[in-house]
Design a protein around this motif. Structure first.
Motif, short mmCIF file in Angstrom:
data_model
loop_
_atom_site.label_atom_id
_atom_site.label_comp_id
_atom_site.label_asym_id
_atom_site.label_seq_id
_atom_site.Cartn_x
_atom_site.Cartn_y
_atom_site.Cartn_z
N ALA A 1 49.31 47.30 45.84
CA ALA A 1 48.21 46.87 46.71
C ALA A 1 47.09 46.25 45.86
CB ALA A 1 47.71 48.05 47.54
N ASP A 2 47.34 45.03 45.38
CA ASP A 2 46.35 44.43 44.47
C ASP A 2 45.10 43.95 45.22
OD1 ASP A 2 47.96 42.41 45.55
OD2 ASP A 2 48.01 41.20 43.72
N TRP A 3 45.24 43.54 46.47
CA TRP A 3 44.03 43.18 47.23
C TRP A 3 43.16 44.42 47.46
CZ3 TRP A 3 46.91 39.75 51.34
CH2 TRP A 3 46.99 38.42 50.86
N HIS A 4 43.80 45.54 47.72
CA HIS A 4 43.02 46.77 47.89
C HIS A 4 42.25 47.13 46.61
CE1 HIS A 4 45.25 47.91 51.70
NE2 HIS A 4 44.01 48.26 51.98
N ALA A 5 42.85 46.83 45.46
CA ALA A 5 42.15 47.13 44.20
C ALA A 5 40.85 46.33 44.11
CB ALA A 5 43.06 46.84 43.01
N LEU A 6 40.86 45.13 44.70
CA LEU A 6 39.67 44.27 44.64
C LEU A 6 38.51 44.78 45.48
CD1 LEU A 6 41.17 40.67 44.92
CD2 LEU A 6 40.37 41.86 42.88
N THR A 7 38.78 45.63 46.46
CA THR A 7 37.70 46.05 47.36
C THR A 7 36.59 46.75 46.60
OG1 THR A 7 38.84 48.13 47.91
CG2 THR A 7 39.20 46.27 49.40
N THR A 8 36.95 47.43 45.51
CA THR A 8 35.90 48.08 44.71
C THR A 8 35.75 47.46 43.33
OG1 THR A 8 37.50 49.76 44.04
CG2 THR A 8 36.04 50.32 45.86
N ALA A 9 36.82 46.85 42.82
CA ALA A 9 36.76 46.33 41.44
C ALA A 9 36.84 44.81 41.42
CB ALA A 9 37.89 46.94 40.61
N TRP B 1 31.94 55.99 49.26
CA TRP B 1 31.74 54.92 48.30
C TRP B 1 30.32 54.36 48.38
CZ3 TRP B 1 34.07 53.30 44.03
CH2 TRP B 1 33.63 52.08 43.47
N ILE B 2 29.86 54.10 49.60
CA ILE B 2 28.53 53.47 49.71
C ILE B 2 27.41 54.46 49.37
CG2 ILE B 2 29.24 51.63 51.29
CD1 ILE B 2 27.77 53.14 53.52
N ALA B 3 27.72 55.77 49.44
CA ALA B 3 26.72 56.75 49.01
C ALA B 3 26.43 56.58 47.51
CB ALA B 3 27.22 58.16 49.29
N LYS B 4 27.41 56.08 46.77
CA LYS B 4 27.23 55.90 45.32
C LYS B 4 26.85 54.47 44.94
CE LYS B 4 31.38 57.71 44.79
NZ LYS B 4 32.70 57.68 44.19
N ASN B 5 27.15 53.50 45.80
CA ASN B 5 26.92 52.09 45.49
C ASN B 5 26.17 51.46 46.65
OD1 ASN B 5 29.09 51.69 43.13
ND2 ASN B 5 29.94 52.97 44.73
N PHE B 6 24.93 51.00 46.39
CA PHE B 6 24.12 50.65 47.57
C PHE B 6 24.56 49.43 48.35
CE2 PHE B 6 21.74 52.02 43.92
CZ PHE B 6 21.56 50.89 43.13
N GLU B 7 25.19 48.44 47.76
CA GLU B 7 25.49 47.22 48.52
C GLU B 7 26.96 47.20 48.95
OE1 GLU B 7 24.30 44.10 50.37
OE2 GLU B 7 23.04 44.13 48.60
N PRO B 8 27.25 47.69 50.16
CA PRO B 8 28.65 47.70 50.58
C PRO B 8 29.14 46.27 50.84
CG PRO B 8 27.25 48.47 52.38
CD PRO B 8 26.35 48.24 51.20
#
Ligand code: TRP
Length: 325
Positions: free
Chosen positions: A44-52, A116-123
């Protein structure tokens, strides 16, 4: 491929080499399921892009590493379809269409998203759509069964809801998937917490004998057992836990001398090292062989992508037909 067996789809994100938690918690299960189901295993390489999404430099290499880990553990590309998500563009079209049926409020209630957004402000939009993309992955193969760990249960529930909404709206084309929970208990990492890449406590499947030894040496045991002679408690010890998995025949013999203090942790870790080397030897050998033939990995993926695409195109044609677009 026969259609009277159930069909499985599962996937992993290519985020680096797999560890023993992935092996025992997921991969061994996939290997066993190959005999009873028609299996699709997706990188799932597209899924990897959602955060990285910023660091894509390693992603192609990671796709191959992941496939090598899978094959070395016993995924058989003759039996199962091994493919890369981004090579099957039909996933993107179904993702887009399912996005129309996905309420923003519903997506915002997803726990993995909230964490995730609790740790990273710009979802980002891609991350919000994570469960929709995962639903597209499953639904495009009409998979009825999805082996996952408990961290993925909500995503599966969301896939089911989305498929139901689609079928109710346009007609019964997609299949509601059910999860197949992996029963294996969490494996402890080197610090005694659950083994996980995010904790940095993992032991890789393909760890060399030397780094395996180093990691075991540094591993936490019973905090009350500081030196040989001190009584130990196997039930709180991460090393003992690994013995139960990789050295099951010897655990009964290790338990009493640990408790009396006659067996020191250094010696106990040495025994574990030997047992793990032996248990993981077939995987290490298979990996060494696979690393020598990059062409083989190319061929496996080309064939898998081809087989996956044929099914995905068929489903998408039915989807367009029933939606009248
Ligand atoms: N989200 C899954 C994970 O992080 C990976 C994945 C992507 C997946 N698509 C899937 C798992 C479809 C099962 C089915 O582990």
């Amino acid at each position: 491929m026969s259609n009277n067996r159930g069909r499985i789809l599962s996937g992993m994100r290519p985020t680096g080499r797999l560890h023993l938690g992935n092996l025992e918690g997921a991969l061994r299960n996939w290997v066993a399921l190959q005999n009873d189901y028609e299996c699709f295993f997706e990188v799932a390489d597209w899924h990897a892009l959602t955060t990285a999404w910023q660091d894509t430099g390693e992603i192609r290499a990671n796709v191959r590493e992941l496939v090598i880990d899978w094959l070395s553990a016993g995924i058989d590309p003759q039996k199962s379809v091994v493919f890369v998500q981004s090579e099957i563009k039909e996933h993107a079209e179904l993702f887009l269409l399912l996005g129309m049926l996905s309420g923003v409020g519903w997506l915002e209630r997803c726990t993995t998203y909230k964490d995730w957004i609790a740790k990273n402000f710009e979802p980002n939009y891609g991350l919000l759509g994570y469960p929709v993309l995962q639903c597209a992955d499953i639904a495009i193969y009409k998979a009825d069964t999805v082996p996952v760990g408990k961290d993925q249960l909500q995503h599966l529930e969301m896939s089911r809801e989305l498929v139901r909404r689609f079928n109710n709206t346009y007609g019964e084309v997609l299949v509601e998937p059910k999860e197949k929970l992996t029963e294996f208990p969490d494996l402890p990492g080197t610090d005694g917490q659950k083994m996980s890449k995010s904790h940095g406590n993992e032991i890789q499947i393909a760890e060399s004998p030397e780094t395996l030894q180093q990691k075991l040496r540094g591993m936490f045991t019973d905090p009350q057992k500081l030196r040989r002679g001190d009584p130990g408690r196997p039930e709180v010890c991460a090393v003992f836990k690994l013995h139960t998995v990789y050295n099951p025949d010897e655990t009964a013999a290790i338990d009493p001398p640990c408790r009396t203090g006659d067996l020191g942790c250094v010696e106990c870790k040495g025994k574990l090292h030997g047992a793990m080397l032996q248990a993981l030897a077939p995987l290490r050998e298979k990996r060494a062989e696979l690393e020598k033939s990059p062409k083989h990995i190319d061929d496996v993926l080309e064939d898998g992508n081809h087989r996956a695409r044929a099914v995905a195109q068929q489903t998408l044609a039915e989807v367009r037909e029933t939606m009248k677009i």
